[in-house]
Design a protein around this motif. Structure first.
Motif, PDB file in Angstrom:
ATOM      1  N   TYR A  91       0.814  -1.213   0.000  1.00 48.15           N
ATOM      2  CA  TYR A  91       0.000   0.000   0.000  1.00 48.15           C
ATOM      3  C   TYR A  91       0.853   1.272   0.000  1.00 48.15           C
ATOM      4  O   TYR A  91       0.338   2.366  -0.160  1.00 48.15           O
ATOM      5  N   LEU A  92       2.163   1.112   0.220  1.00 47.44           N
ATOM      6  CA  LEU A  92       3.047   2.285   0.194  1.00 47.44           C
ATOM      7  C   LEU A  92       3.652   2.489  -1.192  1.00 47.44           C
ATOM      8  O   LEU A  92       4.255   3.524  -1.474  1.00 47.44           O
ATOM      9  N   ASP A  93       3.468   1.493  -2.060  1.00 49.62           N
ATOM     10  CA  ASP A  93       4.029   1.579  -3.416  1.00 49.62           C
ATOM     11  C   ASP A  93       3.518   2.820  -4.146  1.00 49.62           C
ATOM     12  O   ASP A  93       2.335   3.144  -4.059  1.00 49.62           O
ATOM     13  N   GLY A  94       4.428   3.434  -4.857  1.00 51.78           N
ATOM     14  CA  GLY A  94       4.031   4.550  -5.715  1.00 51.78           C
ATOM     15  C   GLY A  94       3.613   5.794  -4.955  1.00 51.78           C
ATOM     16  O   GLY A  94       3.193   6.781  -5.556  1.00 51.78           O
ATOM     17  N   ASP A  95       3.689   5.765  -3.638  1.00 56.69           N
ATOM     18  CA  ASP A  95       3.330   6.938  -2.848  1.00 56.69           C
ATOM     19  C   ASP A  95       4.563   7.816  -2.698  1.00 56.69           C
ATOM     20  O   ASP A  95       5.518   7.445  -2.007  1.00 56.69           O
ATOM     21  N   PRO A  96       4.563   8.980  -3.362  1.00 53.87           N
ATOM     22  CA  PRO A  96       5.775   9.812  -3.336  1.00 53.87           C
ATOM     23  C   PRO A  96       6.182  10.231  -1.918  1.00 53.87           C
ATOM     24  O   PRO A  96       7.330  10.562  -1.679  1.00 53.87           O
ATOM     25  N   ARG A  97       5.221  10.162  -0.969  1.00 57.16           N
ATOM     26  CA  ARG A  97       5.546  10.558   0.402  1.00 57.16           C
ATOM     27  C   ARG A  97       6.379   9.507   1.129  1.00 57.16           C
ATOM     28  O   ARG A  97       6.990   9.782   2.153  1.00 57.16           O
ATOM     29  N   PHE A  98       6.356   8.274   0.634  1.00 58.15           N
ATOM     30  CA  PHE A  98       7.036   7.205   1.367  1.00 58.15           C
ATOM     31  C   PHE A  98       7.970   6.403   0.470  1.00 58.15           C
ATOM     32  O   PHE A  98       8.046   5.189   0.555  1.00 58.15           O
TER      33      PHE A  98
END
Ligand code: ATP
Ligand code: MN
Length: 250
Positions: A91-98
């Motif tokens: 669920y963190l994939d592709g999230d620029p924040r993480f």
């Protein structure tokens, strides 16, 4: 040195006190030292003055009430050991924040809790009612409590909905505002919508992803399906397709 020894002693006493507290008895075995440390830090920093009872014991997290001064707050504790962190990682994939947080279990859970807090903030800025995040410490999130002294406010799944058309309009608008703010809830349903003081609140935004996530479209479609089907069962003329079109429309 002396100060460090005093601090260690105070922490041991705190941990023993929490371990012995009735409301944590059932869960004592699943709290690790890092979690006691996080709870201790939240007390030290003045965010928590006393722990109350459990509101919910879920698969990945337990939610408790606590007192912060005279105010009741909700404390969501992710269980690092129980957490299905392989799934969480995705669920963190592709999230620029993480970006680049790796796959270390503790780091993933910590990032997850920070993500939940920042998602709550972003949703609120976008005009969606959610609990206000108050503090984050490792795997623990302190937030506004939706409830009264009598107990937590009920989920949409638990109440008789007086006016389902109006409720649907509100959830429809919330889903669109979230999307306009670049977020997809990812687990939106009657179980993560709370009826509090005459208003609807969206909760549980830990798994919410940005629209950059590779599965954002699938999650949005699923959210729309859950919501529309629920309200259709309440007699509202709602379909997943119509909801999805409304959310995606400019
Ligand atoms: P589950 O797996 O049971 O869905 P979860 O990990 O998804 O748990 P949440 O949905 O955030 O966690 O919280 C579980 C339950 O705790 C909610 O359904 C709600 O009843 C209650 N709850 C969560 N946050 C709050 C809050 N801020 N105020 C009051 N009650 C809350
Ligand atoms: Mn939930």
């Amino acid at each position: 040195d002396r100060i460090a020894r005093k601090r260690d002693r105070e922490f041991s006493e705190f941990r023993k006190r929490i371990k012995d507290a009735d409301q944590f008895k059932v869960e004592a075995s699943v709290f690790d030292d890092a979690t006691y440390g996080a709870l201790y830090k939240l007390v030290q920093d003045g965010h928590i003055d006393a722990f109350g009872g459990p509101i919910s014991t879920g698969k990945e997290a337990n939610v408790y009430t606590a007192l912060s001064g005279d105010t009741e707050v909700a404390v969501k504790v992710y269980r690092i050991n129980a957490s299905d962190f392989k799934d969480m990682r995705s669920y963190l994939d592709g999230d620029p924040r993480f970006e680049g947080i790796g796959s270390d279990k503790k780091k993933v859970v910590t990032a997850w809790v920070r993500k939940e807090s920042s998602n709550l903030k972003r949703a609120r800025r976008a005009g969606v009612r959610t609990p206000e995040p108050i503090a984050v410490e490792r795997n623990v999130l302190v937030m506004e409590y939706l409830g009264t002294e009598e107990g937590r406010s009920k989920r949409l799944s638990e109440v008789h909905i007086e006016n389902p058309e109006t409720a649907y309009e509100v959830v429809k608008e919330y889903t669109r505002r979230l999307y306009d703010a670049g977020l997809v809830h990812g687990d939106l349903s009657e179980y993560n919508i709370v009826f509090h003081e005459g208003q609807l609140y969206i909760i549980d935004l830990g798994q919410a992803v940005t629209i950059h996530h590779p599965n954002a479209d699938d999650f949005l479609e699923r959210d729309c399906r859950n919501v529309a089907n629920f309200f259709a069962r309440q007699g509202v003329d709602a379909t997943p397709e119509e909801l999805l079109a409304y959310v995606r429309e400019y």
